[in-house]
Design a protein around this motif. Structure first.
Motif, PDB file in Angstrom:
ATOM      1  N   GLU A 147       1.139  -1.212   0.062  1.00 25.27           N
ATOM      2  CA  GLU A 147      -0.162  -0.190   0.253  1.00 25.27           C
ATOM      3  C   GLU A 147       0.656   0.753   0.189  1.00 25.27           C
ATOM      4  OE1 GLU A 147      -3.781   0.236   1.976  1.00 25.27           O
ATOM      5  OE2 GLU A 147      -2.845   1.523   3.595  1.00 25.27           O
ATOM      6  N   LYS A 148      -0.017   2.336  -0.716  1.00 27.41           N
ATOM      7  CA  LYS A 148       1.070   3.847  -0.798  1.00 27.41           C
ATOM      8  C   LYS A 148       0.095   4.408  -0.595  1.00 27.41           C
ATOM      9  CE  LYS A 148       5.190   1.629  -4.171  1.00 27.41           C
ATOM     10  NZ  LYS A 148       4.584   1.022  -3.974  1.00 27.41           N
ATOM     11  N   GLU A 149       0.074   5.342   0.232  1.00 28.08           N
ATOM     12  CA  GLU A 149      -1.194   6.483   1.085  1.00 28.08           C
ATOM     13  C   GLU A 149      -0.368   7.926   0.803  1.00 28.08           C
ATOM     14  OE1 GLU A 149      -2.377   5.972   4.760  1.00 28.08           O
ATOM     15  OE2 GLU A 149      -3.366   3.974   3.911  1.00 28.08           O
ATOM     16  N   LEU A 150      -1.119   8.937   0.481  1.00 27.17           N
ATOM     17  CA  LEU A 150      -1.065  10.629   0.367  1.00 27.17           C
ATOM     18  C   LEU A 150      -1.924  11.362   1.149  1.00 27.17           C
ATOM     19  CD1 LEU A 150       0.050  11.087  -3.185  1.00 27.17           C
ATOM     20  CD2 LEU A 150       2.220  11.166  -1.117  1.00 27.17           C
ATOM     21  N   GLU A 151      -2.432  11.851   2.188  1.00 24.18           N
ATOM     22  CA  GLU A 151      -2.520  12.565   3.333  1.00 24.18           C
ATOM     23  C   GLU A 151      -2.386  14.199   3.240  1.00 24.18           C
ATOM     24  OE1 GLU A 151      -4.310  12.280   7.600  1.00 24.18           O
ATOM     25  OE2 GLU A 151      -3.069  10.715   6.592  1.00 24.18           O
ATOM     26  N   TRP A 152      -3.725  15.177   2.757  1.00 22.90           N
ATOM     27  CA  TRP A 152      -3.034  16.357   2.973  1.00 22.90           C
ATOM     28  C   TRP A 152      -4.093  16.971   4.054  1.00 22.90           C
ATOM     29  CZ3 TRP A 152      -3.198  14.332  -1.663  1.00 22.90           C
ATOM     30  CH2 TRP A 152      -2.238  13.813  -2.685  1.00 22.90           C
ATOM     31  N   LYS A 153      -3.587  17.720   5.059  1.00 23.52           N
ATOM     32  CA  LYS A 153      -4.814  18.540   5.860  1.00 23.52           C
ATOM     33  C   LYS A 153      -4.230  19.770   6.250  1.00 23.52           C
ATOM     34  CE  LYS A 153      -4.576  14.432   9.320  1.00 23.52           C
ATOM     35  NZ  LYS A 153      -4.379  13.729  10.641  1.00 23.52           N
ATOM     36  N   VAL A 154      -5.838  20.484   6.208  1.00 25.77           N
ATOM     37  CA  VAL A 154      -6.225  21.793   6.907  1.00 25.77           C
ATOM     38  C   VAL A 154      -5.783  21.436   8.040  1.00 25.77           C
ATOM     39  CG1 VAL A 154      -6.811  24.314   6.329  1.00 25.77           C
ATOM     40  CG2 VAL A 154      -6.190  22.851   4.379  1.00 25.77           C
ATOM     41  N   ILE A 155      -5.777  22.083   8.823  1.00 25.00           N
ATOM     42  CA  ILE A 155      -5.910  22.507  10.407  1.00 25.00           C
ATOM     43  C   ILE A 155      -6.067  23.894  11.128  1.00 25.00           C
ATOM     44  CG2 ILE A 155      -4.847  21.682  13.204  1.00 25.00           C
ATOM     45  CD1 ILE A 155      -2.936  20.030  11.655  1.00 25.00           C
ATOM     46  N   LEU A 156      -7.172  23.826  11.635  1.00 27.51           N
ATOM     47  CA  LEU A 156      -7.047  25.493  12.309  1.00 27.51           C
ATOM     48  C   LEU A 156      -7.816  24.530  13.787  1.00 27.51           C
ATOM     49  CD1 LEU A 156     -10.130  26.603   9.657  1.00 27.51           C
ATOM     50  CD2 LEU A 156      -8.090  27.652  10.058  1.00 27.51           C
ATOM     51  N   GLN A 157      -7.116  25.686  14.863  1.00 23.96           N
ATOM     52  CA  GLN A 157      -7.396  25.547  15.925  1.00 23.96           C
ATOM     53  C   GLN A 157      -7.660  26.997  16.840  1.00 23.96           C
ATOM     54  OE1 GLN A 157      -4.594  23.398  17.903  1.00 23.96           O
ATOM     55  NE2 GLN A 157      -4.799  25.056  19.742  1.00 23.96           N
ATOM     56  N   LYS A 158      -8.537  27.106  17.371  1.00 25.40           N
ATOM     57  CA  LYS A 158      -9.042  28.992  18.001  1.00 25.40           C
ATOM     58  C   LYS A 158      -9.036  28.195  19.871  1.00 25.40           C
ATOM     59  CE  LYS A 158     -10.646  33.077  18.279  1.00 25.40           C
ATOM     60  NZ  LYS A 158      -9.578  34.143  18.539  1.00 25.40           N
ATOM     61  N   ASN A 159      -8.441  28.996  20.629  1.00 21.72           N
ATOM     62  CA  ASN A 159      -8.133  28.721  22.431  1.00 21.72           C
ATOM     63  C   ASN A 159      -9.149  29.577  22.691  1.00 21.72           C
ATOM     64  OD1 ASN A 159      -6.620  27.475  21.278  1.00 21.72           O
ATOM     65  ND2 ASN A 159      -4.823  27.740  22.541  1.00 21.72           N
ATOM     66  N   TRP A 160      -9.143  30.191  23.874  1.00 22.05           N
ATOM     67  CA  TRP A 160     -10.639  31.054  24.666  1.00 22.05           C
ATOM     68  C   TRP A 160      -9.994  31.158  26.120  1.00 22.05           C
ATOM     69  CZ3 TRP A 160     -13.472  28.111  21.162  1.00 22.05           C
ATOM     70  CH2 TRP A 160     -14.085  28.983  20.131  1.00 22.05           C
ATOM     71  N   PHE A 161     -10.034  32.011  26.692  1.00 23.77           N
ATOM     72  CA  PHE A 161      -9.870  32.052  28.307  1.00 23.77           C
ATOM     73  C   PHE A 161      -8.473  30.762  29.092  1.00 23.77           C
ATOM     74  CE2 PHE A 161     -15.146  30.735  27.698  1.00 23.77           C
ATOM     75  CZ  PHE A 161     -14.831  32.028  27.458  1.00 23.77           C
ATOM     76  N   GLU A 162      -7.977  32.158  28.274  1.00 25.63           N
ATOM     77  CA  GLU A 162      -6.257  31.545  28.310  1.00 25.63           C
ATOM     78  C   GLU A 162      -6.086  29.602  28.110  1.00 25.63           C
ATOM     79  OE1 GLU A 162      -5.364  32.457  32.304  1.00 25.63           O
ATOM     80  OE2 GLU A 162      -5.020  34.543  32.225  1.00 25.63           O
ATOM     81  N   ASP A 163      -6.729  29.776  27.082  1.00 25.59           N
ATOM     82  CA  ASP A 163      -6.045  28.385  26.603  1.00 25.59           C
ATOM     83  C   ASP A 163      -6.627  27.107  27.250  1.00 25.59           C
ATOM     84  OD1 ASP A 163      -4.066  29.190  24.610  1.00 25.59           O
ATOM     85  OD2 ASP A 163      -2.659  28.704  25.962  1.00 25.59           O
ATOM     86  N   ARG A 164      -8.047  27.716  28.418  1.00 25.04           N
ATOM     87  CA  ARG A 164      -8.904  26.578  28.931  1.00 25.04           C
ATOM     88  C   ARG A 164      -9.900  26.308  27.639  1.00 25.04           C
ATOM     89  NH1 ARG A 164      -8.584  26.929  34.430  1.00 25.04           N
ATOM     90  NH2 ARG A 164     -10.594  25.845  34.139  1.00 25.04           N
ATOM     91  N   LEU A 165     -10.300  26.453  26.935  1.00 23.51           N
ATOM     92  CA  LEU A 165     -11.151  26.337  26.224  1.00 23.51           C
ATOM     93  C   LEU A 165     -10.286  26.216  24.401  1.00 23.51           C
ATOM     94  CD1 LEU A 165     -14.452  24.611  25.275  1.00 23.51           C
ATOM     95  CD2 LEU A 165     -14.515  27.597  25.276  1.00 23.51           C
ATOM     96  N   VAL A 166     -11.028  24.957  23.986  1.00 19.73           N
ATOM     97  CA  VAL A 166      -9.841  24.711  21.941  1.00 19.73           C
ATOM     98  C   VAL A 166     -11.284  24.170  21.851  1.00 19.73           C
ATOM     99  CG1 VAL A 166      -7.958  23.802  21.395  1.00 19.73           C
ATOM    100  CG2 VAL A 166      -7.850  24.831  24.000  1.00 19.73           C
ATOM    101  N   TRP A 167     -10.987  24.873  20.311  1.00 22.33           N
ATOM    102  CA  TRP A 167     -11.921  23.921  19.757  1.00 22.33           C
ATOM    103  C   TRP A 167     -10.618  23.979  18.602  1.00 22.33           C
ATOM    104  CZ3 TRP A 167     -12.154  26.457  14.246  1.00 22.33           C
ATOM    105  CH2 TRP A 167     -12.627  25.564  13.966  1.00 22.33           C
ATOM    106  N   ALA A 168     -11.121  23.022  17.969  1.00 28.66           N
ATOM    107  CA  ALA A 168     -10.267  22.710  16.564  1.00 28.66           C
ATOM    108  C   ALA A 168     -10.710  21.545  15.520  1.00 28.66           C
ATOM    109  CB  ALA A 168      -9.779  21.444  17.240  1.00 28.66           C
ATOM    110  N   LEU A 169     -10.675  22.071  14.142  1.00 22.31           N
ATOM    111  CA  LEU A 169     -11.342  21.388  13.092  1.00 22.31           C
ATOM    112  C   LEU A 169      -9.876  21.184  12.295  1.00 22.31           C
ATOM    113  CD1 LEU A 169     -12.966  21.199  10.983  1.00 22.31           C
ATOM    114  CD2 LEU A 169     -12.967  23.417   9.682  1.00 22.31           C
ATOM    115  N   ASP A 170     -10.085  19.663  11.263  1.00 21.10           N
ATOM    116  CA  ASP A 170      -9.052  19.223  10.767  1.00 21.10           C
ATOM    117  C   ASP A 170      -9.791  19.178   9.330  1.00 21.10           C
ATOM    118  OD1 ASP A 170      -7.688  19.273  12.608  1.00 21.10           O
ATOM    119  OD2 ASP A 170      -7.578  16.351  12.262  1.00 21.10           O
ATOM    120  N   ILE A 171      -9.184  19.571   7.794  1.00 24.96           N
ATOM    121  CA  ILE A 171      -9.989  18.978   6.928  1.00 24.96           C
ATOM    122  C   ILE A 171      -8.661  18.066   5.759  1.00 24.96           C
ATOM    123  CG2 ILE A 171     -11.300  20.121   4.599  1.00 24.96           C
ATOM    124  CD1 ILE A 171     -11.531  22.322   5.702  1.00 24.96           C
ATOM    125  N   ASN A 172      -9.604  16.775   5.929  1.00 21.94           N
ATOM    126  CA  ASN A 172      -8.601  16.076   5.123  1.00 21.94           C
ATOM    127  C   ASN A 172      -8.403  15.261   4.402  1.00 21.94           C
ATOM    128  OD1 ASN A 172      -8.000  15.997   8.245  1.00 21.94           O
ATOM    129  ND2 ASN A 172      -8.155  14.005   8.562  1.00 21.94           N
TER     130      ASN A 172
END
Length: 297
Positions: free
Chosen positions: A155-180
């Motif tokens: 098997e051979k694979e090629l993988e690409w991702k776009v990664i988004l992240q937003k932090n709030w309240f001194e990094d206590r609350l974190v949201w992330a999104l991956d598009i693969n």
């Protein structure tokens, strides 16, 4: 030098492709090296037994504070027995009701489907590169680009991702999104390679409610394409997570569950994978208990 080792195990019902969860923008500092190893996913299917444990040794290096590379060694243990629907001999495109055989994407095509499959093997080597364009700690939102090629005997694979992240309240609350997006080239029994495509997106949120402890929720939508062009199915997953991170060790426990709103588009997936709104067969898990434990030294 900074070293880390981690172990990960997942217990899944109807396992197929399995996810490690949402990627977050935590990069090694320039000149720092990380070594780790893991083994995600094991379980059974709608019938019979199907256990898979993936091992992945990882060596990471921070080229700059915004650019990280990694090398992975991938190997796998598989046990399967009477786990996938059998085809009707007169009409191979249709399943034979009430009959099962040993098979699945991790079982060699040359294996006798009437007998159990028990195998451990080294599979492939992967290279990973992540470049962070925006930092979630300094900019309104974090943004990174990810690329990972994998080379193995079958098997051979090629993988690409776009990664988004937003932090709030001194990094206590974190949201992330991956598009693969992933292209997979698998060696065919008759020679040459079969090409498949995969598109998916993950999103998740976590909150550090006390020191060292975080709880969260993750969601994933997964699409597969035969020959990278023919849409085969769409599956949806959601589940809670809880994480402990100390100075010397950490652990994450997750319970992703497939939602019964999946859609099969190809005849093969409608016949062998779709079941009561779930996409199972040899494609996906119905639910999965995933544990990852790491040590730093």
């Amino acid at each position: 030098m900074w070293l880390q080792s981690y172990f990960a195990l997942a217990l899944c019902n109807h396992p197929g492709r399995s996810s490690h969860g949402v990627t977050r923008l935590i990069l090694r500092q320039k000149g720092r090296l990380n070594s780790s190893n893991g083994s995600p996913r094991a379980g059974k299917k709608e019938h019979g037994n199907y256990n898979v444990i993936d091992f992945r040794e990882e060596f990471e290096y921070g080229v700059t504070d915004n650019f990280q590379i990694a090398l992975y060694l991938n190997h796998r243990y598989v046990y399967a027995n009477s786990d996938v629907p059998a085809e009707d001999p007169a009409h191979p495109e249709n399943r034979l009701p009430g009959r099962y055989k040993t098979g699945g994407e991790d079982v060699r095509g040359s294996h006798d489907p009437a007998t159990p499959f028990d195998d451990y093997r080294f599979e492939s080597v992967s290279f990973e590169a992540i470049y962070r364009l925006l930092s979630p700690h300094k900019d309104p939102i974090g943004l990174a680009m990810y690329f990972e090629p994998t080379i193995g005997d079958n098997e051979k694979e090629l993988e690409w991702k776009v990664i988004l992240q937003k932090n709030w309240f001194e990094d206590r609350l974190v949201w992330a999104l991956d598009i693969n997006y992933e292209l997979e080239f698998e060696k065919a029994d008759e020679g040459g390679y079969e090409r498949d495509g995969m598109f998916e997106w993950f999103t998740g949120v976590s909150y550090r409610f006390i020191r060292n402890w975080s709880a969260g929720l993750e969601f994933r939508n997964h699409h597969e394409f035969a020959d990278a062009t023919v849409h085969e199915h769409s599956a949806y997953f959601i589940g809670p997570t809880i994480h402990y991170g100390g100075e010397r060790w950490w652990a994450t426990l997750g319970f992703p569950h497939q939602l019964p709103i999946g859609q099969a588009f190809s005849h093969e997936n409608k016949e062998f994978a779709a079941h009561d709104g779930y996409i199972v067969g040899d494609e996906h898990e119905k639910y999965c208990l995933r544990l990852r434990v790491g040590l730093e030294f």
